[in-house]
Write an enzyme that holds these catalytic residues in place. Structure first.
Site, PDB file in Angstrom:
ATOM      1  N   SER A 190       6.410   2.093   5.168  1.00 53.44           N
ATOM      2  CA  SER A 190       5.725   2.497   6.317  1.00 53.44           C
ATOM      3  C   SER A 190       5.573   1.683   7.248  1.00 53.44           C
ATOM      4  O   SER A 190       4.926   1.749   8.166  1.00 53.44           O
ATOM      5  CB  SER A 190       4.043   3.100   5.711  1.00 53.44           C
ATOM      6  OG  SER A 190       4.189   4.075   4.983  1.00 53.44           O
ATOM      7  N   THR A 242       0.592  -1.288  -0.021  1.00 46.95           N
ATOM      8  CA  THR A 242      -0.018   0.172   0.030  1.00 46.95           C
ATOM      9  C   THR A 242       0.823   1.265  -0.139  1.00 46.95           C
ATOM     10  O   THR A 242       0.590   2.222  -0.644  1.00 46.95           O
ATOM     11  CB  THR A 242      -0.995  -0.007   1.001  1.00 46.95           C
ATOM     12  OG1 THR A 242      -2.194  -0.946   0.994  1.00 46.95           O
ATOM     13  CG2 THR A 242      -1.664   1.134   1.301  1.00 46.95           C
ATOM     14  N   GLY A 299       4.259   3.089  10.781  1.00 43.66           N
ATOM     15  CA  GLY A 299       3.807   1.986  11.909  1.00 43.66           C
ATOM     16  C   GLY A 299       5.096   1.715  12.544  1.00 43.66           C
ATOM     17  O   GLY A 299       6.055   1.216  11.714  1.00 43.66           O
ATOM     18  N   ASN A 342       7.412  -6.838  13.706  1.00 40.29           N
ATOM     19  CA  ASN A 342       7.052  -5.612  13.449  1.00 40.29           C
ATOM     20  C   ASN A 342       5.600  -5.758  14.056  1.00 40.29           C
ATOM     21  O   ASN A 342       5.033  -6.588  14.711  1.00 40.29           O
ATOM     22  CB  ASN A 342       7.165  -5.343  12.160  1.00 40.29           C
ATOM     23  CG  ASN A 342       6.356  -6.367  11.088  1.00 40.29           C
ATOM     24  OD1 ASN A 342       6.535  -7.612  11.388  1.00 40.29           O
ATOM     25  ND2 ASN A 342       5.828  -5.980  10.135  1.00 40.29           N
ATOM     26  N   PRO A 393       0.054  -9.642   6.005  1.00 44.60           N
ATOM     27  CA  PRO A 393      -1.643 -10.233   6.163  1.00 44.60           C
ATOM     28  C   PRO A 393      -2.232  -9.718   4.994  1.00 44.60           C
ATOM     29  O   PRO A 393      -3.208 -10.151   4.559  1.00 44.60           O
ATOM     30  CB  PRO A 393      -2.150  -9.236   7.366  1.00 44.60           C
ATOM     31  CG  PRO A 393      -0.821  -8.991   8.406  1.00 44.60           C
ATOM     32  CD  PRO A 393       0.105  -8.806   7.482  1.00 44.60           C
ATOM     33  N   THR A 394      -1.767  -8.802   4.191  1.00 42.00           N
ATOM     34  CA  THR A 394      -2.584  -8.245   2.948  1.00 42.00           C
ATOM     35  C   THR A 394      -3.809  -8.020   3.035  1.00 42.00           C
ATOM     36  O   THR A 394      -4.692  -8.492   2.007  1.00 42.00           O
ATOM     37  CB  THR A 394      -2.313  -9.337   1.689  1.00 42.00           C
ATOM     38  OG1 THR A 394      -2.851 -10.525   1.994  1.00 42.00           O
ATOM     39  CG2 THR A 394      -0.682  -9.835   1.602  1.00 42.00           C
ATOM     40  N   GLY A 395      -4.321  -7.225   3.986  1.00 42.13           N
ATOM     41  CA  GLY A 395      -5.699  -6.956   3.962  1.00 42.13           C
ATOM     42  C   GLY A 395      -6.121  -5.977   3.060  1.00 42.13           C
ATOM     43  O   GLY A 395      -6.809  -6.551   2.163  1.00 42.13           O
ATOM     44  N   SER A 396      -5.606  -4.819   2.725  1.00 43.49           N
ATOM     45  CA  SER A 396      -6.059  -4.108   1.878  1.00 43.49           C
ATOM     46  C   SER A 396      -5.776  -4.132   0.337  1.00 43.49           C
ATOM     47  O   SER A 396      -6.768  -4.258  -0.596  1.00 43.49           O
ATOM     48  CB  SER A 396      -5.454  -2.553   1.990  1.00 43.49           C
ATOM     49  OG  SER A 396      -5.955  -1.864   3.359  1.00 43.49           O
ATOM     50  N   CYS A 414       2.893  -6.518  12.222  1.00 39.43           N
ATOM     51  CA  CYS A 414       2.201  -7.814  11.805  1.00 39.43           C
ATOM     52  C   CYS A 414       2.908  -8.978  11.714  1.00 39.43           C
ATOM     53  O   CYS A 414       2.519 -10.009  11.257  1.00 39.43           O
ATOM     54  CB  CYS A 414       1.844  -7.555  10.432  1.00 39.43           C
ATOM     55  SG  CYS A 414       0.687  -6.153  10.160  1.00 39.43           S
ATOM     56  N   SER A 415       4.209  -9.046  12.654  1.00 39.16           N
ATOM     57  CA  SER A 415       4.783 -10.243  13.067  1.00 39.16           C
ATOM     58  C   SER A 415       5.401 -10.934  11.968  1.00 39.16           C
ATOM     59  O   SER A 415       5.580 -12.299  12.211  1.00 39.16           O
ATOM     60  CB  SER A 415       4.008 -11.176  14.056  1.00 39.16           C
ATOM     61  OG  SER A 415       2.958 -11.853  13.417  1.00 39.16           O
ATOM     62  N   GLU A 416       5.629 -10.510  10.572  1.00 41.21           N
ATOM     63  CA  GLU A 416       6.322 -11.172   9.786  1.00 41.21           C
ATOM     64  C   GLU A 416       7.669 -10.889   9.175  1.00 41.21           C
ATOM     65  O   GLU A 416       8.468 -11.330   8.542  1.00 41.21           O
ATOM     66  CB  GLU A 416       5.534 -10.962   8.246  1.00 41.21           C
ATOM     67  CG  GLU A 416       5.612  -9.818   7.429  1.00 41.21           C
ATOM     68  CD  GLU A 416       5.093  -8.620   8.009  1.00 41.21           C
ATOM     69  OE1 GLU A 416       5.013  -7.596   7.268  1.00 41.21           O
ATOM     70  OE2 GLU A 416       4.394  -8.534   9.202  1.00 41.21           O
TER      71      GLU A 416
END
Length: 721
Positions: A175, A159, A204, A384, A589-592, A386-388
């Site tokens: 980001s 994003t 973030g 981070n 997680p690739t939400g957006s 999102c823990s990846e």
């Protein structure tokens, strides 16, 4: 989205009715094709009337440059004729949104708008063009090749990159950041200052608290003076709240703590629903670093010792995060100069489970698991938001005025994702696809502006670490008649990521010839070849398809699976010429971007065949799964909550064998689950070799066809890319 941009508003209820009605019918009547009518209605009724009209490509480009919408430096890397050809080529692919949510997500969150928010200035094709112009860095032929990969949804930049590429008034292309905090006031003060600066720029930030002295520790050798980590957490939370991007959204932050830190139970208590307001942490995300020894102690029903980080530093000259607690546990236990307190190991894990049910936190990073997999000499100490992301870092040192005495090495995340279904469909072009993806992420690492955080800038400039991820696994499996919880699903995941890893390392090896090796390459397991022993020193048929159906899929799509001989040749080339990037893969997680690409998120199963989302004033939006129809419905029917944790962990563990960083692993539990069930899930993930656990989502029982209710956790807009 830049601070000056606003989301367009609807003028009347009539504007909303038709496409929302069509979208709702996709759920009500199980006629998923109706959702395409919602897309068409949305474009005709909402988008076209609010799109600024230009009579030629030149008129449009001149307007966007003159009025400071587009960055002239990006445009000027190409001739006007090249810009026009790339734009024409983009529209020739005849891109269409696969569902309403994809169209809504693009125009709501990604499309360039006039500063007053009244008109759209881009369609999807235009945003892709600006991305390829930037990522190709003036190479016209490369821009055309990359255009194909992005507009066919094979590769999706994260994003921050996709949103900001080519804009004059923009945020950063990266980001997500990770910062160490050391046990002194200068480090704490500098961390807060840097956090404010990064959050101001839409970043973030995850911060490490493990090395801070515990409550009651000495200050200037006077006992019982330290207040511990909770006041620091409060300062950080207030910093993120203050730096709220001009009111658009609150800053995103996380803190990680080693579980053998004496303040660990107070740390967890900050997320209790009934916590005292003096200690309660509402918006800051929490993460725990858990070593192997903690699981062993719980298995044996023993007490676990919590060790003073202050005493460890005084005794060993090392921070708590920089030692292996598993290796040193009994030495620390016997050392009388190390203060220690004790808690029940099983009670500790029960507390984690209770908090997961209450809040979805904490994240869990499996300390020894990630460090065993680590190819670098320095330890991984945190992750981070999102823990990846799992990369080593080094501490900074400061003068009393907070200027740097010694600049350490901190971390930023350069992310992008392959669409697994579209990547497989690329067939013989898969190697080129991954080469272009790695080159794109590498460029982002080299053009990102990180001056506000010198330690992050140094880490990035020395390592150029990347995080190529993936999404749409469930979508690919279902559309190829494979159940998510089948042995074929695990087999495919294993061989797909085995193949991606080969091409990713090959791409970075080729980049090294042009750009040079990352710093300290010679001191890694890449240089001596030992990292690749899992591929080169096993039976030649070890990494092959184990099911006929999966082998048939690779044959059908003409995707060549690397052989052991391919790996041996690649390793020899890596040892000779090096790698341009210290890290290559991480699955976010690739939400957006999953919604934008109309595909299933990350490696997760769908929650249901038609997901229900709440989107502001529009209310509910119904999101059909990838290419959902009556023929493949049965393969989507059992969602994440019905499948339970084992199939999801099996999939993640299969991929993790080939991913050099981590994978965001979300656990889905029903409200019938107990703390014992969650503890079983932690142990299962740990034993299967997963690197981390992201969120735990708990669904409450609701009436059929009503909205799916889960513990409401604020998704990280930064890392869900």
């Amino acid at each position: 989205m830049t601070s000056k941009e606003k989301i367009p508003t609807f003028n009347t209820e009539e504007d909303v009715e038709s496409y929302i009605s069509f979208n709702a019918q996709a759920k009500i009547y199980d006629d998923f094709a109706i959702d395409l009518q919602a897309v068409e209605s949305y474009i005709q009724e909402h988008v076209k009337p609010k799109t600024k009209v230009f009579h030629s490509t030149k008129e449009r480009l001149d307007f966007l440059i003159k009025n400071d919408y587009y960055d002239e430096k990006i445009i000027n890397m190409y001739s006007f004729e090249q810009f026009e050809e790339i734009t024409h080529k983009a529209y020739s692919y005849r891109f269409r949104y696969a569902n309403f949510m994809g169209a809504f997500k693009f125009y709501n969150a990604y499309a360039l708008k006039t500063f007053d928010g009244k008109y759209y200035l881009e369609n999807y094709e235009d945003r892709v063009v600006m991305n390829v112009l930037m990522l190709a860095n003036g190479n016209f032929n490369k821009a055309l090749k990359l255009l194909k990969q992005i507009i066919l949804n094979r590769f999706q930049p994260a994003t921050p990159t996709f949103l900001n590429a080519g804009r004059k008034k923009r945020g950063e292309f990266v980001s997500c950041y990770l910062l160490r905090i050391e046990d002194n006031m200068e480090s704490i003060g500098r961390a807060i200052t840097t956090t404010l600066q990064l959050s101001k720029r839409d970043g973030g930030v995850a911060l490490l608290l493990s090395n801070l002295r515990e409550a009651g520790a000495p200050i200037k050798k006077i006992e019982n003076q330290s207040s511990g980590i909770i006041p620091i957490m409060k300062l950080l939370e207030d910093s993120f709240s203050y730096s709220n991007q001009l009111g658009q959204r609150q800053g995103a932050g996380a803190v990680y703590l080693h579980c053998h830190h004496p303040d660990v139970m107070q740390f967890l208590d900050t997320k209790r629903e009934n916590a005292d307001e003096k200690i309660r942490i509402k918006s800051l995300s929490l993460g725990l670093v858990i070593p192997d020894i903690t699981f062993q102690l719980a298995k044996n029903n023993e007490m676990m010792a919590l060790f003073s980080p202050y005493d460890i530093y005084q005794e060993y000259g090392k921070a708590l995060s920089d030692i292996s607690v598993t290796e040193m546990y009994y030495e620390l236990l016997e050392n009388q100069r190390i203060k220690k307190t004790f808690i029940s190991a099983r009670k500790f894990f029960q507390t984690i489970a209770e908090l997961h049910f209450e809040s979805g936190y904490p994240y869990i990073l499996f300390d020894d698991t990630v460090n065993r997999r680590n190819a670098h000499k320095n330890r991984i100490v945190m992750s981070n938001l999102c823990s990846e992301i799992v990369q080593p870092s080094l501490p900074s040192e400061f003068y009393s005025d907070l200027t740097f005495k010694k600049v350490g090495s901190d971390i930023s995340c350069n992310l992008g994702s392959l669409n697994i279904a579209r990547a497989m469909e690329s067939g013989s072009e898969l190697a080129e696809l991954i080469q272009l993806a790695i080159e794109s992420l590498d460029l982002v690492s080299r053009i990102s502006s990180l001056e506000t955080a010198p330690s992050i800038k140094k880490g990035n400039s020395e390592n150029h670490a990347l995080g190529l991820g993936a999404m749409n696994l469930h979508g690919f499996l279902a559309t190829n008649a494979i159940y998510y919880d089948s042995k074929e699903a695990v087999d495919f995941t294993n061989i797909f990521f085995y193949t991606v890893a080969y091409h990713a390392f090959s791409a970075s090896n080729k980049l090294a010839l042009e750009l040079g090796k990352f710093k300290d390459f010679e001191n890694t397991k890449f240089a001596d070849g030992s990292y690749f022993d899992k591929y080169t020193k096993v039976a030649s048929d070890f990494w092959t398809c184990k099911t006929e159906k999966v082998q048939a899929l690779f044959d059908k799509y003409q995707v060549k699976i690397p052989t052991q001989e391919n790996w041996k040749q690649l390793v020899a080339s890596i040892q000779k010429d090096g790698l341009a990037n210290s890290h290559l893969m991480a699955i976010a997680p690739t939400g957006s971007i999953s919604y934008l690409s109309s595909c299933t998120p990350s490696l997760q199963p769908v929650v249901s065949p038609v997901e229900v989302r709440k989107e502001g004033k529009l209310g509910r939006i119904y999101v059909p799964a990838y290419k959902l129809d009556n023929d493949n419905y049965q393969y989507f029917k059992d969602g994440a909550y019905e499948l339970g944790f084992e199939p999801i962990i099996n999939i993640v563990a299969a991929a993790q064998q080939h991913v050099d960083q981590a994978i965001s692993l979300t656990l889905f539990m029903t409200d019938k689950a107990t703390t014992r069930d969650l503890n079983k899930a932690y142990i299962y993930a740990f034993k299967k070799g997963c690197s981390s656990i992201y969120y735990v989502r708990v669904r409450q029982d609701v009436l059929k066809d009503s909205e799916d209710h889960t513990i409401k956790i604020k998704d990280c807009e930064v890392c869900s890319i």
